[in-house]
Design a protein around this motif. Structure first.
Motif, short mmCIF file in Angstrom:
data_model
loop_
_atom_site.label_atom_id
_atom_site.label_comp_id
_atom_site.label_asym_id
_atom_site.label_seq_id
_atom_site.Cartn_x
_atom_site.Cartn_y
_atom_site.Cartn_z
N VAL A 210 -6.57 3.93 11.51
CA VAL A 210 -7.07 4.78 10.42
C VAL A 210 -7.70 3.92 9.32
N GLY A 211 -7.15 2.76 9.12
CA GLY A 211 -7.71 1.85 8.11
C GLY A 211 -7.25 0.42 8.40
N THR A 212 -7.95 -0.55 7.80
CA THR A 212 -7.51 -1.95 7.95
C THR A 212 -6.27 -2.17 7.08
N LYS A 213 -5.61 -3.31 7.30
CA LYS A 213 -4.43 -3.61 6.47
C LYS A 213 -4.81 -3.69 4.99
N GLU A 214 -6.00 -4.28 4.76
CA GLU A 214 -6.46 -4.41 3.36
C GLU A 214 -6.70 -3.03 2.75
N ALA A 215 -7.33 -2.14 3.54
CA ALA A 215 -7.63 -0.80 3.01
C ALA A 215 -6.33 -0.04 2.72
N ILE A 216 -5.37 -0.13 3.62
CA ILE A 216 -4.10 0.59 3.42
C ILE A 216 -3.41 0.08 2.15
N ASP A 217 -3.35 -1.24 2.02
CA ASP A 217 -2.69 -1.80 0.83
C ASP A 217 -3.46 -1.45 -0.45
N THR A 218 -4.79 -1.46 -0.36
CA THR A 218 -5.59 -1.15 -1.56
C THR A 218 -5.39 0.30 -2.00
N VAL A 219 -5.35 1.21 -1.01
CA VAL A 219 -5.17 2.63 -1.35
C VAL A 219 -3.85 2.82 -2.11
N MET A 220 -2.79 2.21 -1.59
CA MET A 220 -1.48 2.44 -2.21
C MET A 220 -1.36 1.71 -3.56
N LYS A 221 -2.05 0.56 -3.65
CA LYS A 221 -1.97 -0.21 -4.90
C LYS A 221 -2.80 0.45 -6.00
N LEU A 222 -4.05 0.64 -5.69
CA LEU A 222 -4.95 1.13 -6.74
C LEU A 222 -4.94 2.65 -6.88
N GLY A 223 -4.65 3.33 -5.78
CA GLY A 223 -4.67 4.78 -5.82
C GLY A 223 -3.35 5.38 -6.27
N GLY A 225 -0.85 3.38 -7.75
CA GLY A 225 -0.24 2.58 -8.82
C GLY A 225 0.97 1.76 -8.36
N HIS A 226 1.07 1.49 -7.03
CA HIS A 226 2.17 0.63 -6.58
C HIS A 226 1.84 -0.82 -6.92
N PRO A 227 2.83 -1.63 -7.29
CA PRO A 227 2.51 -3.01 -7.66
C PRO A 227 1.99 -3.83 -6.48
N MET A 228 2.37 -3.47 -5.26
CA MET A 228 1.75 -4.12 -4.08
C MET A 228 1.68 -3.09 -2.96
N GLY A 229 0.78 -3.35 -1.99
CA GLY A 229 0.63 -2.42 -0.88
C GLY A 229 1.83 -2.47 0.05
N PRO A 230 2.02 -1.44 0.90
CA PRO A 230 3.21 -1.37 1.75
C PRO A 230 3.29 -2.46 2.82
N LEU A 231 2.11 -2.95 3.28
CA LEU A 231 2.15 -3.98 4.33
C LEU A 231 2.47 -5.34 3.70
N THR A 232 1.96 -5.56 2.51
CA THR A 232 2.32 -6.79 1.76
C THR A 232 3.82 -6.75 1.44
N LEU A 233 4.29 -5.57 1.06
CA LEU A 233 5.72 -5.43 0.74
C LEU A 233 6.59 -5.65 1.97
N ALA A 234 6.13 -5.12 3.12
CA ALA A 234 6.89 -5.32 4.37
C ALA A 234 7.02 -6.82 4.67
N ASP A 235 5.91 -7.56 4.48
CA ASP A 235 5.96 -9.01 4.69
C ASP A 235 6.95 -9.68 3.73
N LEU A 236 6.99 -9.19 2.49
CA LEU A 236 7.90 -9.77 1.50
C LEU A 236 9.36 -9.48 1.88
#
Ligand SMILES: NC(=O)c1ccc[n+]([C@@H]2O[C@H](COP(=O)([O-])OP(=O)(O)OC[C@H]3O[C@@H](n4cnc5c(N)ncnc54)[C@H](O)[C@@H]3O)[C@@H](O)[C@H]2O)c1
Length: 285
Positions: A210-223, A225-236
């Motif tokens: 449905v989207g790239t990892k960057e797109a998914i993280d950007t949607v959740m971050k900028l759209g 207001g999450h401090p980081m996207g869910p895939l970045t958070l999963a890595d953390l």
């Protein structure tokens, strides 16, 4: 109830070293335990690096770092470390059998009035309490990652936890500079009941193209207001930890909506665990 002066943390991984860090800075004497010296050396390096960063950012004065670093003892002698503590915080891998085994060990070797806490993200604290002869003194103390930065401690009360134990741990969390929030013992508690299905859905969204990892993280971050996207958070968080939590939710609720995403299962099988070993959804040096 004992006055808590000495805290032993079992497991010197991502969370264990963070808990030792904040406990030492709050003035407690800390013993950090792991199975291998190399894991302890790594934890020591991480704590020193993170405290140095706090000093550089002028969040703490240098003398507080020096004092806190002196308060932490690194050891593989689990029995001795348990026997000397007023509070033991278990932070080993999110594996129910391992946790129950460690709780039996803690109960056998701890002082009679010591409190036994778990940093579990999802496993039943009531079952951990059942593994001991002091169920009223067993409690969940769920710190967030990265521990020195995150404000919350989710306090999870087992069915058997006494009000007194709860009160002591609530005060302790405040003394560590954290804000406690209470949760009943239910799979995933409050935090991961809500967070982890969102991360799992992000992984399904990625694997369905449905989207790239960057797109998914950007949607959740900028759209959102999450401090980081869910895939970045999963890595953390660690992909193995995410998978263990999804398994606990899936088995606990017996509901397909909590089934771990196949891509998550595959990545863990391949040893792509996220930030902790440099490879997850993203690459880390
Ligand atoms: N990673 C997160 O973001 C996060 C957040 C909140 C809570 N938690 C929870 O914290 C706990 C630890 O997670 P983590 O991410 O730090 O895992 P981790 O894999 O980074 O660390 C676990 C450590 O436990 C050690 N260990 C295993 N068996 C042991 C034993 N018998 N005795 C002593 N040490 C032992 C391992 O060697 C390892 O160093 C889990 O219950 C997890 O669900 C994790």
């Amino acid at each position: 109830m004992p006055e808590i002066k000495k805290i032993t943390v079992i497991g010197a991984g991502t969370m264990g070293n963070g808990i030792a860090h904040v406990a030492a800075q709050a003035g407690f004497d800390v013993q950090l335990v792991d199975v291998k010296q190399e894991y302890l050396d790594r934890a020591k390096g991480t704590i020193e690096k993170n405290m140095t960063r706090q000093v550089e950012k002028r969040n703490i004065p240098e003398y507080r770092m020096t004092d806190a670093l002196k308060r932490i003892v690194y050891t593989t002698d689990m029995v001795k470390a348990i026997s000397e503590a007023d509070l033991i915080v278990e932070a080993v891998n999110e594996d129910p059998d391992l946790k129950f085994k460690i709780f039996k060990e803690m109960d056998k070797n701890a002082k009679k009035d010591a409190i036994l806490a778990s940093n579990t993200s999802s496993i039943s604290v009531t079952k951990m309490a059942e593994a001991t002869k002091r169920p009223d003194r067993v409690i969940g103390m769920h710190f967030m990652n990265p521990v020195p930065m995150m404000q919350l401690v989710e306090i999870v009360t087992a069915q058997q936890t006494s009000d007194e134990t709860c009160k002591v741990i609530e005060q302790l969390a405040r003394k560590m500079g954290k804000t406690p929030a209470m949760s009943k013992d239910s799979p995933g508690f409050i935090s991961n009941r809500i967070l982890m299905p969102m991360i799992n859905e992000a992984i399904l969204t990625l694997s369905e193209g449905v989207g790239t990892k960057e797109a998914i993280d950007t949607v959740m971050k900028l759209g959102m207001g999450h401090p980081m996207g869910p895939l970045t958070l999963a890595d953390l968080i660690g992909l193995d930890v995410c998978l263990s939590i999804m398994n606990v939710l899936f088995e606990g609720f017996k509901n397909e909506k909590y089934k771990p995403a196949p891509l998550l299962v595959q990545m863990v099988k391949e040893g792509r665990l996220g930030r902790k070993n440099g490879k997850g959804f993203y690459d880390y040096k």
